[in-house]
Motif scaffolding. Structure first.
Motif, short mmCIF file in Angstrom:
data_model
loop_
_atom_site.label_atom_id
_atom_site.label_comp_id
_atom_site.label_asym_id
_atom_site.label_seq_id
_atom_site.Cartn_x
_atom_site.Cartn_y
_atom_site.Cartn_z
N ASP A 239 48.36 38.90 46.98
CA ASP A 239 47.58 38.04 47.87
C ASP A 239 46.10 38.41 47.85
OD1 ASP A 239 49.94 36.84 48.49
OD2 ASP A 239 49.93 37.33 50.62
N ALA A 240 45.80 39.70 47.74
CA ALA A 240 44.40 40.12 47.63
C ALA A 240 43.78 39.59 46.35
CB ALA A 240 44.30 41.64 47.68
N MET A 241 44.53 39.59 45.27
CA MET A 241 44.01 39.09 44.01
C MET A 241 43.80 37.58 44.06
SD MET A 241 43.57 41.84 42.51
CE MET A 241 42.83 40.99 41.13
N ALA A 242 44.69 36.87 44.75
CA ALA A 242 44.51 35.43 44.92
C ALA A 242 43.26 35.14 45.75
CB ALA A 242 45.74 34.81 45.59
N LEU A 243 43.05 35.95 46.79
CA LEU A 243 41.84 35.78 47.62
C LEU A 243 40.59 36.08 46.80
CD1 LEU A 243 40.57 35.29 50.41
CD2 LEU A 243 40.84 37.75 50.85
N LEU A 244 40.66 37.11 45.95
CA LEU A 244 39.51 37.43 45.09
C LEU A 244 39.20 36.27 44.16
CD1 LEU A 244 37.42 39.47 44.05
CD2 LEU A 244 39.16 40.33 42.48
N ASP A 245 40.24 35.69 43.57
CA ASP A 245 40.05 34.53 42.69
C ASP A 245 39.34 33.40 43.42
OD1 ASP A 245 41.07 35.51 40.36
OD2 ASP A 245 43.06 34.66 40.60
N THR A 246 39.80 33.13 44.64
CA THR A 246 39.22 32.02 45.41
C THR A 246 37.77 32.29 45.76
OG1 THR A 246 41.40 31.51 46.34
CG2 THR A 246 39.49 30.63 47.50
N THR A 247 37.46 33.51 46.17
CA THR A 247 36.09 33.83 46.56
C THR A 247 35.16 33.96 45.36
OG1 THR A 247 36.60 36.21 46.59
CG2 THR A 247 36.82 35.00 48.66
N ARG A 248 35.73 34.08 44.15
CA ARG A 248 34.89 34.18 42.96
C ARG A 248 34.55 32.81 42.38
NH1 ARG A 248 31.57 37.47 41.84
NH2 ARG A 248 31.72 36.98 39.63
N ILE A 249 35.10 31.72 42.91
CA ILE A 249 34.76 30.39 42.42
C ILE A 249 33.27 30.16 42.66
CG2 ILE A 249 35.08 27.92 42.80
CD1 ILE A 249 37.97 28.47 43.51
N GLY A 250 32.57 29.77 41.60
CA GLY A 250 31.13 29.59 41.71
C GLY A 250 30.37 30.89 41.61
N GLY A 251 31.05 31.99 41.26
CA GLY A 251 30.39 33.28 41.16
C GLY A 251 29.34 33.30 40.07
N ARG A 252 28.34 34.11 40.28
CA ARG A 252 27.22 34.17 39.34
C ARG A 252 27.64 34.82 38.02
NH1 ARG A 252 21.62 34.05 40.31
NH2 ARG A 252 22.08 33.90 42.53
N TYR A 253 28.51 35.81 38.09
CA TYR A 253 28.89 36.55 36.89
C TYR A 253 30.40 36.62 36.76
CZ TYR A 253 24.10 38.02 37.47
OH TYR A 253 22.75 38.02 37.64
N GLU A 254 30.84 36.73 35.53
CA GLU A 254 32.24 36.97 35.24
C GLU A 254 32.60 38.41 35.59
OE1 GLU A 254 34.44 34.82 34.21
OE2 GLU A 254 33.03 33.17 34.02
N ILE A 255 33.85 38.63 35.94
CA ILE A 255 34.36 39.98 36.11
C ILE A 255 35.10 40.37 34.84
CG2 ILE A 255 36.05 41.41 37.33
CD1 ILE A 255 35.43 39.91 39.86
N VAL A 256 34.72 41.48 34.23
CA VAL A 256 35.48 41.99 33.09
C VAL A 256 36.60 42.85 33.67
CG1 VAL A 256 35.39 43.32 30.96
CG2 VAL A 256 33.43 41.94 31.65
N ALA A 257 37.80 42.30 33.67
CA ALA A 257 38.89 42.90 34.43
C ALA A 257 39.60 44.02 33.68
CB ALA A 257 39.92 41.83 34.81
N HIS A 258 39.55 44.02 32.34
CA HIS A 258 40.24 45.04 31.56
C HIS A 258 39.32 45.56 30.45
CE1 HIS A 258 43.54 42.77 33.40
NE2 HIS A 258 44.25 43.86 33.30
N PRO A 259 38.24 46.24 30.83
CA PRO A 259 37.31 46.72 29.80
C PRO A 259 37.82 47.98 29.12
CG PRO A 259 36.57 47.48 31.92
CD PRO A 259 37.80 46.64 32.18
N TRP A 260 37.24 48.26 27.97
CA TRP A 260 37.46 49.57 27.37
C TRP A 260 36.79 50.62 28.24
CZ3 TRP A 260 33.93 53.23 25.80
CH2 TRP A 260 34.45 54.31 25.07
N LEU A 261 37.50 51.74 28.50
CA LEU A 261 36.95 52.79 29.35
C LEU A 261 36.88 54.11 28.58
CD1 LEU A 261 38.88 52.11 32.70
CD2 LEU A 261 36.49 51.60 32.22
N PRO A 262 35.84 54.91 28.83
CA PRO A 262 35.74 56.21 28.16
C PRO A 262 36.84 57.16 28.64
CG PRO A 262 34.03 55.98 29.84
CD PRO A 262 34.69 54.64 29.72
N ASP A 263 37.08 58.20 27.87
CA ASP A 263 38.17 59.14 28.18
C ASP A 263 38.00 59.83 29.52
OD1 ASP A 263 39.50 58.55 25.87
OD2 ASP A 263 38.67 60.23 24.72
N ILE A 264 36.75 60.00 29.97
CA ILE A 264 36.55 60.68 31.26
C ILE A 264 37.15 59.90 32.41
CG2 ILE A 264 34.47 61.92 30.53
CD1 ILE A 264 32.86 59.73 31.99
#
Length: 519
Positions: A239-264
């Motif tokens: 439900d939190a993710m659905a709310l995030l999707d709804t509040t991101r409509i019209g958002g200025r920037y995309e969210i990179v949800a699964h980026p490559w992350l360094p080992d640290i």
């Protein structure tokens, strides 16, 4: 029937798969209708993450493909009809003169053309890290998602932070402010609006997903508060993710949800931790003045909810070295922390740590140390930065998401609605705790965000401790991210209540007598 007859029947009965538009077009159509992924998922009988996968390039099959294609076809037809209705007549259309410059194309649903500028020197894209030649509202970005490595889900090579853009040429004309026009007479309360793609709509049009979920749960469980609460808490993450999707409509920037992350930022073992240090103290003042003292243990409300307002990196983290901090970027930093000489009255900003030497800290911790080393506070020397993993950042990335939960929480407090209070608390606390390597949330994998939000919660607590100290209270203890023990008239410093800007009393006790030596 012979084998050949079976083959003929198979070929005759085979149907060609329904064609689907490209992934970026699928998302554009959905957002153009102002519907969330959760709403599409509910209509098609799939999960929100499945719809997200379709919008990232994966294709459904069978009956689901036909249903999804039908939805996209209907969306395309409706948006096309709306565009035709809104188009002006040809004779009323202004024709630009030969001297007019053509604006660069802007990604749908983000910003206006006046916020897009060509860069004199290519800089790393805020989303993927590859070099981009335009900036959107001050952040380097690819205008075409096809050029962006993040859109394709491939990690870009790490890029060093590029130099600042050069000054504008002297001959370039400055934009003129629009002429002042008389305001229409006030006829009542103003209408709050919000961006939805390139349009604006009334803020009241945002669906109340929290209220709807609570009402449905209570109805399903015949008004049984305990069962409804348990059901809502159980579904808090999706439900939190659905709310995030709804509040991101019209958002200025995309969210990179699964980026490559360094080992640290990766766990060193299945049950181990990564290398990021979170400042979460268990500090106790070593000594109090003689005599008996009454201590108030104060609880700060919604610590993680408030901490959602922090500088979060938008895209993939890029590596840089050197003792330099760019306030337009955020991430994690390897620093040698400064000496802290105030442990007798205030907790250390990096928390309770005995080991000397460099350590990886988060953006909020670094910014707090830099702030405390400045002329306003003068409490320590600046930290030494050795290397950093950062991306272009904004403080408002989760702001609509945070405000939606805060408003629901405030309303629930006013109406004594404990069901909604428990539900909202579960939403924001589980959202933060599952941003890392969690099996409970597969839609966002941002371990860096998890650390930054948690650290911001402690920074907020530390600033409350300093405020108490600065206003003449004695700070006795600071625990985790939400507990502060003080001596003195704390109500003259902090507002009492259940709001996120207020505190409430968790405990009252005395120290300084034989009966209370355990304290």
């Amino acid at each position: 029937m012979t084998d050949f007859d079976s083959i003929d029947a198979l070929v005759d009965g085979a149907r060609q798969q329904v064609p689907l538009p490209p992934a970026d077009e699928r998302r554009r159509l959905r957002e153009g209708l102002n519907v969330s992924r959760a709403q599409v998922a509910h209509a098609l009988g799939v999960s929100t993450s499945t719809v997200g996968g379709w919008e990232s390039g994966r294709d459904p099959s069978g009956e689901l493909r036909e249903k999804y294609a039908y939805f996209l076809d209907k969306a395309h037809a409706k948006l096309q009809a709306q565009a035709q209705d809104a188009a002006p007549d040809a004779e009323d259309t202004d024709v630009p003169s030969d001297g007019d410059e053509t604006q660069a194309e802007v990604p749908d649903g983000d910003v206006g053309a006046d916020e897009v500028e060509a860069l004199p020197v290519a800089q790393p894209c805020v989303l993927c890290g590859a070099l981009a030649r335009h900036q959107v509202a001050g952040f380097p970005q690819h205008l075409d998602p096809a050029e962006c490595a993040a859109a394709a889900g491939t990690p870009a090579e790490s890029a060093a932070i590029a130099p600042e853009p050069e000054a504008q040429p002297a001959g370039r004309e400055q934009r003129q402010a629009p002429p002042t026009r008389p305001r229409p007479a006030d006829t009542g309360p103003g209408v709050k609006i919000m961006p939805v793609g390139r349009r604006a709509q009334s803020a009241d049009a945002m669906p109340d997903l929290i209220g709807q979920a609570v009402s449905e749960a209570l109805a399903k469980h015949a008004g049984d508060v305990e069962k409804a609460t348990a059901a809502l808490v159980k579904r808090a993450i999706p439900d939190a993710m659905a709310l995030l999707d709804t509040t991101r409509i019209g958002g200025r920037y995309e969210i990179v949800a699964h980026p490559w992350l360094p080992d640290i930022l990766r766990k060193q073992s299945a049950r181990g931790a990564d290398q990021i240090w979170e400042a979460r103290p268990k500090w106790t003042r070593p000594e109090l003045p003689p005599g008996e003292h009454e201590v108030a243990a104060l609880d700060t409300n919604g610590a993680y909810l408030s901490a959602l307002k922090t500088w979060l990196p938008l895209g993939q983290l890029n590596h840089s070295t050197g003792n330099h901090h760019d306030r337009r970027r955020a991430g994690v930093h390897l620093i040698t922390p400064p000496e802290w000489d105030h442990d007798a009255v205030l907790p250390n900003p990096i928390g309770s740590r005995d080991e000397p030497g460099p350590l990886w800290v988060t953006e909020p911790t670094l910014r707090l140390l830099l702030r405390l080393s400045g002329p306003k506070y003068g409490l320590c020397d600046p930290p030494e930065i050795h290397e950093s993993w950062t991306s272009g950042a904004t403080e408002g990335l989760l702001e609509k998401f945070r405000v939606a939960m805060k408003d629901a929480r405030d309303k629930a407090i006013a109406e004594d609605d404990e069901v909604t209070l428990a539900y909202v608390k579960a939403m924001y606390s589980k959202f933060v705790s599952t941003l890392g390597e969690s099996n409970y949330n597969r839609e966002i994998y941002r371990t860096d965000w998890m650390h930054l939000i948690r650290s911001q919660a402690f920074v907020n607590l530390w600033l409350k401790a300093y405020r108490a100290y600065d206003q003449g209270l004695m700070v006795v203890r600071a625990m985790g991210t939400d507990e502060l023990h003080v001596i003195g008239d704390w109500r003259a410093v902090f507002a009492e209540g259940r709001g996120v800007t207020e505190v409430k009393v968790k405990d009252l006790y005395t120290v300084g007598t034989d009966a209370d030596t355990d304290h």
